[in-house]
Design a protein around this motif. Sequence first.
Motif, PDB file in Angstrom:
ATOM      1  N   LYS A 259       0.822  -1.214   0.000  1.00 32.39           N
ATOM      2  CA  LYS A 259       0.000   0.000   0.000  1.00 32.39           C
ATOM      3  C   LYS A 259       0.855   1.264   0.000  1.00 32.39           C
ATOM      4  N   GLY A 260       2.173   1.108   0.158  1.00 34.25           N
ATOM      5  CA  GLY A 260       3.069   2.259   0.181  1.00 34.25           C
ATOM      6  C   GLY A 260       3.328   2.793   1.576  1.00 34.25           C
ATOM      7  N   GLU A 261       2.875   2.068   2.591  1.00 40.20           N
ATOM      8  CA  GLU A 261       3.082   2.491   3.971  1.00 40.20           C
ATOM      9  C   GLU A 261       4.475   2.093   4.445  1.00 40.20           C
ATOM     10  N   ASN A 262       5.030   2.889   5.349  1.00 45.18           N
ATOM     11  CA  ASN A 262       6.311   2.564   5.962  1.00 45.18           C
ATOM     12  C   ASN A 262       6.057   1.778   7.244  1.00 45.18           C
ATOM     13  N   ILE A 263       7.027   0.962   7.644  1.00 41.90           N
ATOM     14  CA  ILE A 263       6.914   0.155   8.855  1.00 41.90           C
ATOM     15  C   ILE A 263       8.096   0.492   9.751  1.00 41.90           C
ATOM     16  N   GLU A 264       7.810   0.820  11.012  1.00 43.83           N
ATOM     17  CA  GLU A 264       8.873   1.105  11.959  1.00 43.83           C
ATOM     18  C   GLU A 264       8.740   0.167  13.149  1.00 43.83           C
TER      19      GLU A 264
ATOM     20  N   ARG B  83       8.722   1.127  -7.511  1.00 42.12           N
ATOM     21  CA  ARG B  83       8.936   1.317  -6.081  1.00 42.12           C
ATOM     22  C   ARG B  83       9.902   0.248  -5.593  1.00 42.12           C
ATOM     23  N   GLY B  84      10.693   0.610  -4.619  1.00 36.24           N
ATOM     24  CA  GLY B  84      11.607  -0.337  -3.990  1.00 36.24           C
ATOM     25  C   GLY B  84      11.458  -0.228  -2.486  1.00 36.24           C
ATOM     26  N   ILE B  85      12.051  -1.155  -1.772  1.00 35.16           N
ATOM     27  CA  ILE B  85      11.964  -1.150  -0.314  1.00 35.16           C
ATOM     28  C   ILE B  85      13.367  -0.986   0.263  1.00 35.16           C
ATOM     29  N   LEU B  86      13.495  -0.053   1.181  1.00 35.00           N
ATOM     30  CA  LEU B  86      14.750   0.172   1.882  1.00 35.00           C
ATOM     31  C   LEU B  86      14.565  -0.228   3.334  1.00 35.00           C
TER      32      LEU B  86
END
Length: 107
Positions: free
Chosen positions: A38-43, A75-78
């Motif tokens: 969904k494009g959300e960030n996870i912390e 999109r990529g994931i960091l």
Amino acid sequence: MLKSDLISILVQKKGITQKQAEATVETIFESMKVALCKGENIEIRGLGAFHVKHYEGYQGRNPKTGEVIPVKPKRGILFRTGKELRDRVNRAAGQPMPVDDDDGDDD
């Protein structure tokens, strides 16, 4: 470490069944996948953060032919480590790694 290792640790430390541990780990990972899609960030405090990075489209080049090829946006994931994890990993050489015997029980 593999997903099966995480499941085994849950079984040992929390005394739950293998099926319950598998369901727990699967639920966590599936929730993370859905959020990232969904494009959300996870912390996750103490561990780090997953960020979705948006890359613009650009004109690439085929290295063999030199032909210009349009590259679509993507999109990529960091993953960025948290300070606590980074400090534990970067301990001075020669110091033994601390063993985390805390099973999470506060009794």
